[in-house]
Design a protein around this motif. Structure first.
Motif, PDB file in Angstrom:
ATOM      1  N   ALA A   1       0.809  -1.222   0.000  1.00  0.00           N
ATOM      2  CA  ALA A   1       0.000   0.000   0.000  1.00  0.00           C
ATOM      3  C   ALA A   1       0.842   1.271   0.000  1.00  0.00           C
ATOM      4  O   ALA A   1       0.312   2.369  -0.145  1.00  0.00           O
ATOM      5  N   GLY A   2       2.143   1.117   0.180  1.00  0.00           N
ATOM      6  CA  GLY A   2       3.016   2.282   0.312  1.00  0.00           C
ATOM      7  C   GLY A   2       3.022   3.157  -0.925  1.00  0.00           C
ATOM      8  O   GLY A   2       2.841   2.689  -2.047  1.00  0.00           O
ATOM      9  N   SER A   3       3.212   4.470  -0.707  1.00  0.00           N
ATOM     10  CA  SER A   3       3.319   5.436  -1.799  1.00  0.00           C
ATOM     11  C   SER A   3       4.022   6.676  -1.282  1.00  0.00           C
ATOM     12  O   SER A   3       4.147   6.869  -0.069  1.00  0.00           O
ATOM     13  N   TRP A   4       4.461   7.522  -2.206  1.00  0.00           N
ATOM     14  CA  TRP A   4       5.095   8.778  -1.810  1.00  0.00           C
ATOM     15  C   TRP A   4       4.132   9.615  -0.985  1.00  0.00           C
ATOM     16  O   TRP A   4       4.506  10.194   0.034  1.00  0.00           O
ATOM     17  N   SER A   5       2.877   9.681  -1.411  1.00  0.00           N
ATOM     18  CA  SER A   5       1.897  10.490  -0.690  1.00  0.00           C
ATOM     19  C   SER A   5       1.687   9.975   0.728  1.00  0.00           C
ATOM     20  O   SER A   5       1.559  10.749   1.675  1.00  0.00           O
ATOM     21  N   MET A   6       1.644   8.655   0.873  1.00  0.00           N
ATOM     22  CA  MET A   6       1.454   8.083   2.202  1.00  0.00           C
ATOM     23  C   MET A   6       2.643   8.395   3.110  1.00  0.00           C
ATOM     24  O   MET A   6       2.470   8.778   4.272  1.00  0.00           O
ATOM     25  N   SER A   7       3.847   8.263   2.592  1.00  0.00           N
ATOM     26  CA  SER A   7       5.047   8.450   3.423  1.00  0.00           C
ATOM     27  C   SER A   7       5.343   9.913   3.720  1.00  0.00           C
ATOM     28  O   SER A   7       5.869  10.238   4.782  1.00  0.00           O
ATOM     29  N   ASN A   8       4.998  10.815   2.784  1.00  0.00           N
ATOM     30  CA  ASN A   8       5.387  12.220   2.929  1.00  0.00           C
ATOM     31  C   ASN A   8       4.250  13.156   3.325  1.00  0.00           C
ATOM     32  O   ASN A   8       4.490  14.163   3.988  1.00  0.00           O
ATOM     33  N   LEU A   9       3.023  12.832   2.930  1.00  0.00           N
ATOM     34  CA  LEU A   9       1.907  13.744   3.192  1.00  0.00           C
ATOM     35  C   LEU A   9       1.017  13.310   4.351  1.00  0.00           C
ATOM     36  O   LEU A   9       0.508  14.158   5.093  1.00  0.00           O
ATOM     37  N   LEU A  10       0.844  12.008   4.522  1.00  0.00           N
ATOM     38  CA  LEU A  10       0.014  11.561   5.642  1.00  0.00           C
ATOM     39  C   LEU A  10       0.602  11.972   6.998  1.00  0.00           C
ATOM     40  O   LEU A  10      -0.151  12.407   7.882  1.00  0.00           O
ATOM     41  N   PRO A  11       1.925  11.919   7.193  1.00  0.00           N
ATOM     42  CA  PRO A  11       2.481  12.426   8.460  1.00  0.00           C
ATOM     43  C   PRO A  11       2.158  13.901   8.698  1.00  0.00           C
ATOM     44  O   PRO A  11       1.974  14.317   9.839  1.00  0.00           O
ATOM     45  N   ARG A  12       2.066  14.686   7.638  1.00  0.00           N
ATOM     46  CA  ARG A  12       1.692  16.097   7.794  1.00  0.00           C
ATOM     47  C   ARG A  12       0.249  16.212   8.294  1.00  0.00           C
ATOM     48  O   ARG A  12      -0.058  17.056   9.133  1.00  0.00           O
ATOM     49  N   VAL A  13      -0.609  15.360   7.766  1.00  0.00           N
ATOM     50  CA  VAL A  13      -2.007  15.380   8.205  1.00  0.00           C
ATOM     51  C   VAL A  13      -2.095  15.050   9.694  1.00  0.00           C
ATOM     52  O   VAL A  13      -2.841  15.687  10.439  1.00  0.00           O
ATOM     53  N   LEU A  14      -1.317  14.069  10.125  1.00  0.00           N
ATOM     54  CA  LEU A  14      -1.350  13.669  11.532  1.00  0.00           C
ATOM     55  C   LEU A  14      -0.894  14.810  12.445  1.00  0.00           C
ATOM     56  O   LEU A  14      -1.299  14.884  13.607  1.00  0.00           O
ATOM     57  N   LYS A  15      -0.069  15.704  11.899  1.00  0.00           N
ATOM     58  CA  LYS A  15       0.373  16.893  12.660  1.00  0.00           C
ATOM     59  C   LYS A  15      -0.531  18.094  12.402  1.00  0.00           C
ATOM     60  O   LYS A  15      -0.249  19.196  12.882  1.00  0.00           O
ATOM     61  N   GLU A  16      -1.592  17.889  11.618  1.00  0.00           N
ATOM     62  CA  GLU A  16      -2.494  18.966  11.198  1.00  0.00           C
ATOM     63  C   GLU A  16      -1.733  20.091  10.492  1.00  0.00           C
ATOM     64  O   GLU A  16      -2.009  21.279  10.666  1.00  0.00           O
ATOM     65  N   ASP A  17      -0.762  19.675   9.693  1.00  0.00           N
ATOM     66  CA  ASP A  17       0.042  20.601   8.892  1.00  0.00           C
ATOM     67  C   ASP A  17      -0.476  20.555   7.457  1.00  0.00           C
ATOM     68  O   ASP A  17      -0.276  19.570   6.752  1.00  0.00           O
ATOM     69  N   TYR A  18      -1.134  21.624   7.062  1.00  0.00           N
ATOM     70  CA  TYR A  18      -1.707  21.681   5.717  1.00  0.00           C
ATOM     71  C   TYR A  18      -0.984  22.693   4.832  1.00  0.00           C
ATOM     72  O   TYR A  18      -1.527  23.151   3.817  1.00  0.00           O
ATOM     73  N   SER A  19       0.238  23.024   5.211  1.00  0.00           N
ATOM     74  CA  SER A  19       1.034  23.960   4.411  1.00  0.00           C
ATOM     75  C   SER A  19       1.332  23.323   3.052  1.00  0.00           C
ATOM     76  O   SER A  19       1.473  22.104   2.940  1.00  0.00           O
ATOM     77  N   PRO A  20       1.429  24.144   2.015  1.00  0.00           N
ATOM     78  CA  PRO A  20       1.523  23.593   0.663  1.00  0.00           C
ATOM     79  C   PRO A  20       2.916  23.148   0.244  1.00  0.00           C
ATOM     80  O   PRO A  20       3.843  23.945   0.181  1.00  0.00           O
ATOM     81  N   GLY A  21       3.048  21.845  -0.018  1.00  0.00           N
ATOM     82  CA  GLY A  21       4.168  21.381  -0.830  1.00  0.00           C
ATOM     83  C   GLY A  21       3.745  21.528  -2.285  1.00  0.00           C
ATOM     84  O   GLY A  21       4.541  21.752  -3.171  1.00  0.00           O
ATOM     85  N   PHE A  22       2.441  21.408  -2.476  1.00  0.00           N
ATOM     86  CA  PHE A  22       1.823  21.623  -3.784  1.00  0.00           C
ATOM     87  C   PHE A  22       0.396  22.077  -3.521  1.00  0.00           C
ATOM     88  O   PHE A  22      -0.338  21.438  -2.770  1.00  0.00           O
ATOM     89  N   PHE A  23       0.009  23.195  -4.112  1.00  0.00           N
ATOM     90  CA  PHE A  23      -1.284  23.813  -3.817  1.00  0.00           C
ATOM     91  C   PHE A  23      -2.458  22.991  -4.350  1.00  0.00           C
ATOM     92  O   PHE A  23      -2.411  22.467  -5.472  1.00  0.00           O
TER      93      PHE A  23
END
Length: 287
Positions: A212-234
């Motif tokens: 199930a692994g993907s770049w989005s899972m490894s790099n963006l899901l941790p941001r969600v868990l921190k409630e970090d919605y700053s844009p790496g890509f808008f």
């Protein structure tokens, strides 16, 4: 003086790309619509110019990384644009995610003027731009690509020549199509985990390294868990990209239901005011 690079468009990714070019010894001339956004780069040695035309006149290579296809059109064909300030022998590289049709138009105009032209959109977000690990998808003349390869290798670690003009943009559409449905799956996994009473971080630890692994899972899901919605890509730019892909698919008489659903979901959160957030803000579709 050695090769001078012009860079037009200093956004989330462009800023880091300029820094990497400077670290590798290139003198970089820059222009963006809002000079304030470039003040830190100017302090670090980048040279400010007042228009794309002025950048182009004093550069050997001109890289553009702007927001939308209409911005690309203006930067290249406008009164103060690149084609009004360029001379034969130079190279232009559009790294914006834009339309294959516009990439071909730029290449045709460049050929008339004795200029090399490449379309070279990227993937990897702010992290890839900062670390010089972008995936770069290149269309245009193979000879021009070979000349630019050392520059591309500063900006990315996966540089692939895709074919004739427009091929880089078509490849980026494939990238965005794959990400779109994947982002739905990643966020649904998190929503399900929370509803089931799981520890989301432990869930991520278990599934991110398997099938199930993907770049989005490894790099963006941790941001969600921190409630970090700053844009790496808008979000707003992702919606633009999905629109381009759907238009191109329509021209090919191709139906892409996964992409259509993802675009509808992203448009829904944009209507809630998330257009300037990062794509991981898709989680807010469920809130």
């Amino acid at each position: 003086m050695g090769t001078v690079i012009g860079f037009i468009g200093i956004g989330v990714m462009g800023k880091s790309m300029v820094r990497n070019l400077q670290k590798n010894g290139y003198h970089v001339l820059i222009y963006t619509r809002t000079k304030d956004k470039a003040e830190d780069l100017i302090r670090e040695g980048a040279e400010w110019k007042e228009s794309p035309k002025e950048v182009t006149g004093q550069s050997n290579i001109v890289i553009t990384m702007v927001g939308y296809p209409h911005d690309v059109e203006h930067v290249y064909f406008g009164v103060d644009g690149i084609f009004n300030g360029i001379s034969p022998g130079k190279i232009v590289v559009d790294m914006t995610t834009s339309t294959p049709t516009l990439a071909k138009k730029i290449a045709q105009e460049a050929q008339k003027r004795g200029i090399g032209a490449l379309d070279a959109p990227v993937s990897g977000g702010d992290i890839g731009a900062r670390n010089g690990t972008l995936s770069i998808m290149v269309g245009g003349s193979k000879e021009t690509f070979e000349r630019l390869k050392p520059v591309f290798e500063i900006l990315g670690n996966n540089v692939v020549y895709q074919g004739e003009a427009g091929s880089g943009q078509h490849t980026k559409m494939c990238n965005q199509i794959a990400i779109a449905s994947n982002m739905i799956g990643v966020m649904e996994a998190l929503v399900y985990a929370r509803k089931a009473g799981l520890d989301p971080e432990k869930m991520l630890q278990s599934i991110s390294t398997g099938a199930a692994g993907s770049w989005s899972m490894s790099n963006l899901l941790p941001r969600v868990l921190k409630e970090d919605y700053s844009p790496g890509f808008f979000v707003k730019h992702f919606i633009k990209d999905m629109g381009i892909a759907l238009e191109e698919a329509h021209k090919m008489d191709l139906k892409l239901p996964g992409l259509e659903l993802a675009k509808q979901m992203y448009e829904a959160i944009a209507e809630k005011g998330e257009g300037e957030s990062g794509t991981q803000a898709l989680i807010k579709y469920w809130s």
